[in-house]
Design an enzyme around this catalytic site. Structure first.
Site, PDB file in Angstrom:
ATOM      1  N   LEU A 135       4.716   0.509  -0.628  1.00  0.00           N
ATOM      2  CA  LEU A 135       3.366   0.062  -0.278  1.00  0.00           C
ATOM      3  C   LEU A 135       3.084  -1.353  -0.752  1.00  0.00           C
ATOM      4  O   LEU A 135       2.270  -2.064  -0.173  1.00  0.00           O
ATOM      5  CB  LEU A 135       2.327   1.011  -0.894  1.00  0.00           C
ATOM      6  CG  LEU A 135       2.345   2.462  -0.407  1.00  0.00           C
ATOM      7  CD1 LEU A 135       1.359   3.297  -1.220  1.00  0.00           C
ATOM      8  CD2 LEU A 135       2.001   2.530   1.069  1.00  0.00           C
TER       9      LEU A 135
ATOM     10  N   GLY B 227       4.795  -5.348  -7.449  1.00  0.00           N
ATOM     11  CA  GLY B 227       4.121  -6.034  -8.535  1.00  0.00           C
ATOM     12  C   GLY B 227       5.101  -6.733  -9.449  1.00  0.00           C
ATOM     13  O   GLY B 227       6.281  -6.897  -9.115  1.00  0.00           O
ATOM     14  N   GLY B 228       4.614  -7.127 -10.626  1.00  0.00           N
ATOM     15  CA  GLY B 228       5.440  -7.880 -11.549  1.00  0.00           C
ATOM     16  C   GLY B 228       6.575  -7.069 -12.152  1.00  0.00           C
ATOM     17  O   GLY B 228       7.640  -7.601 -12.448  1.00  0.00           O
TER      18      GLY B 228
ATOM     19  N   GLY C 282       7.605  -3.836 -10.841  1.00  0.00           N
ATOM     20  CA  GLY C 282       8.202  -2.848  -9.953  1.00  0.00           C
ATOM     21  C   GLY C 282       7.413  -2.680  -8.676  1.00  0.00           C
ATOM     22  O   GLY C 282       6.491  -3.440  -8.388  1.00  0.00           O
ATOM     23  N   CYS C 283       7.785  -1.648  -7.902  1.00  0.00           N
ATOM     24  CA  CYS C 283       7.178  -1.392  -6.594  1.00  0.00           C
ATOM     25  C   CYS C 283       6.229  -0.204  -6.651  1.00  0.00           C
ATOM     26  O   CYS C 283       6.300   0.635  -7.556  1.00  0.00           O
ATOM     27  CB  CYS C 283       8.266  -1.127  -5.561  1.00  0.00           C
ATOM     28  SG  CYS C 283       9.310  -2.557  -5.197  1.00  0.00           S
TER      29      CYS C 283
ATOM     30  N   LYS D 272       3.580   4.112  -8.750  1.00  0.00           N
ATOM     31  CA  LYS D 272       4.044   2.802  -9.218  1.00  0.00           C
ATOM     32  C   LYS D 272       5.238   3.007 -10.142  1.00  0.00           C
ATOM     33  O   LYS D 272       5.155   3.736 -11.133  1.00  0.00           O
ATOM     34  CB  LYS D 272       2.934   2.058  -9.961  1.00  0.00           C
ATOM     35  CG  LYS D 272       3.364   0.672 -10.435  1.00  0.00           C
ATOM     36  CD  LYS D 272       2.360   0.066 -11.411  1.00  0.00           C
ATOM     37  CE  LYS D 272       1.090  -0.332 -10.722  1.00  0.00           C
ATOM     38  NZ  LYS D 272       0.169  -1.061 -11.629  1.00  0.00           N
TER      39      LYS D 272
ATOM     40  N   ASP E 141      -7.165  -9.285 -15.320  1.00  0.00           N
ATOM     41  CA  ASP E 141      -6.272  -9.586 -14.203  1.00  0.00           C
ATOM     42  C   ASP E 141      -6.930  -9.216 -12.876  1.00  0.00           C
ATOM     43  O   ASP E 141      -6.287  -8.662 -11.981  1.00  0.00           O
ATOM     44  CB  ASP E 141      -4.946  -8.842 -14.365  1.00  0.00           C
ATOM     45  CG  ASP E 141      -3.848  -9.435 -13.482  1.00  0.00           C
ATOM     46  OD1 ASP E 141      -3.970 -10.622 -13.096  1.00  0.00           O
ATOM     47  OD2 ASP E 141      -2.873  -8.720 -13.186  1.00  0.00           O
TER      48      ASP E 141
END
Length: 444
Positions: A155, A158-159, A161-162, A177, A274
């Protein structure tokens, strides 16, 4: 074991019954033949004395004491037996946990809806704390539900992982995640996410359903947001075509509500640290929810000098970037950047040349305060679809949020109250909108 205990109880009951019969025979009435028989060796004067009422009372008291003693001993024995049974059961459970710490096989969880085992206490599922509804989930279950973490189920990325789509059963899909590697930063963010989201429940904050640790792989399981992230909607293939003016204002309002909850209602307060369009997720009705709390800081006003500089270029407030000063106004600055993205349809940072970049704040600031130029820089998808007064008001809010000086920025609560009148009633605001064939009119 149960047969032995039953036999033991039976023997004790038989002993008591026999004792009661013995007592009854000892205390038989004087009218019985044994009691009526004369004793020749006893003098008449002694016989007269022993046949009086004192002898009967003495016998009755002795019998009563004996009976009470027997019943008491039986109760003590029963209590001891029950205690032994309880201790044996506890010991058996401990042995089962030591033999099978992972609990049931993942096959036993296949086909079950997540809601059917969240909150249960068994070998495969434990709650983080008494108030939490976050589950420890089986790795093999999640591996199978994501197609072995196949590329077709990705989907986003990110920093660390997926994020994958996972089908738990026919009626339930979730987002998983995956954080690979065991770096200290990754572990810290993983733990922070669990600690915070296990205690937070709000309509505009993502729900963490479970987590898993398997060797060096860490998994976080969230509710699935069908429309992805705001970043994908604005800057992906659709280029914002799914987001009308009112839809964008609703997303801004939902985001402000989530931030207000973190800043004002959480004790201690939470600074997201963030906030960005990729961390604002949209469900099937385009309701917005804040996500990715790995960098969040609790009670940041007190710990701001000890916080490692982190964030995403384009969203980081100047005072935090230059001096490391972190407050709730840092989130307000990031919110202002998101508001500009919604308004202008541009990325927070755009490349001018190979080694030059320009932020949306630097580019837009001179034009946001010029009413003659403002309509021309609005995202073409929504240009001329809103009341100009509302456009000017949103631009003014964005300008205040991205002020270089933190003290000049409003509180997120003030931002929230400024946006509510711009969102239609059916979308969570107070604006009454009348639809006509040619245009959209706003009722006063």
């Amino acid at each position: 074991m149960n047969l032995f205990l039953g036999l033991l109880l039976f023997l004790n009951l038989g002993f008591v019954i026999a004792s009661i019969d013995m007592v009854s025979s000892i205390s038989a009435p004087e009218s019985s033949p044994m009691a009526a028989a004369p004793i020749a060796l006893v003098p008449s004067s002694m016989a007269d004395f022993t046949s009086g009422p004192n002898v009967g009372n003495h016998r009755m008291k002795a019998n009563r004491k004996l009976l009470i003693g027997l019943v008491t001993s039986l109760l003590v024995i029963m209590i001891i037996i029950m205690s032994i049974i309880v201790l044996m059961k506890c010991h058996r459970r401990k042995l089962q946990k030591l033999k099978n710490p992972g609990g049931k096989r993942s096959d036993s969880l296949r086909g079950l809806a997540l809601s059917s085992f969240v909150g249960k206490s068994n070998g495969s599922l434990k709650t983080v704390n008494e108030k939490a509804s976050v589950a420890v989930m089986d790795y093999h279950l999640l591996e199978s539900a994501t197609g072995n973490f196949g590329e077709g189920e990705v989907l986003g990325e990110g920093g660390f992982g997926c994020v994958y789509r996972a089908r738990i059963d026919e009626n339930l899909c979730v987002a998983v995640k995956r954080l690979d590697g065991g770096s200290q930063d990754a572990i810290k963010e993983f733990q922070t996410e669990i600690d915070l989201l296990s205690k937070i429940q709000h309509p505009n904050i993502i729900t963490l359903l479970g987590y898993c640790v398997h060797d060096d792989t860490r998994l976080l399981v969230y509710e699935l947001m069908h429309n992805g992230s705001l970043e994908t909607q604005l800057h992906g293939p659709s280029n914002g075509s799914n987001l009308t003016w009112h839809c964008r204002m609703k997303i801004a309002l939902d985001t402000a509500r989530g931030l207000e909850y973190l800043h004002e209602n959480c004790k201690p307060s939470v600074i997201h640290r963030d906030l960005k369009s990729s961390n604002i997720l949209l469900d099937s009705s385009f309701n917005a929810k804040l996500s990715d709390f790995g960098l969040a800081v609790m009670d940041g006003a007190q710990n701001k000098s000890n916080v490692k500089l982190s964030g995403t270029l384009g969203y980081v407030a100047p005072e935090y970037l230059l001096d490391g000063k972190l407050t709730d106004k840092s989130d307000v600055y990031a919110f202002g950047v998101v508001l500009l993205e919604l308004l202008l349809g541009r990325r927070p940072v755009e490349k001018l040349a190979a080694s030059q970049c320009q932020s949306i704040v630097t580019w837009a600031m001179p034009q946001l305060t010029d009413r003659s130029k403002l309509p021309n820089i609005v995202d073409p998808v929504i240009r001329y679809t809103m009341d100009l007064k509302h456009l000017y008001q949103v631009a003014a809010v964005a300008v205040l949020c991205v002020q270089p000086e933190p003290s000049y920025r409003p509180l997120i609560t003030d931002v929230l109250h400024s946006l509510i009148p711009l969102v239609p009633v059916e979308l969570g605001g107070t604006l009454k909108v009348t639809q006509t064939r040619s245009s959209v009119t706003v009722d006063p």
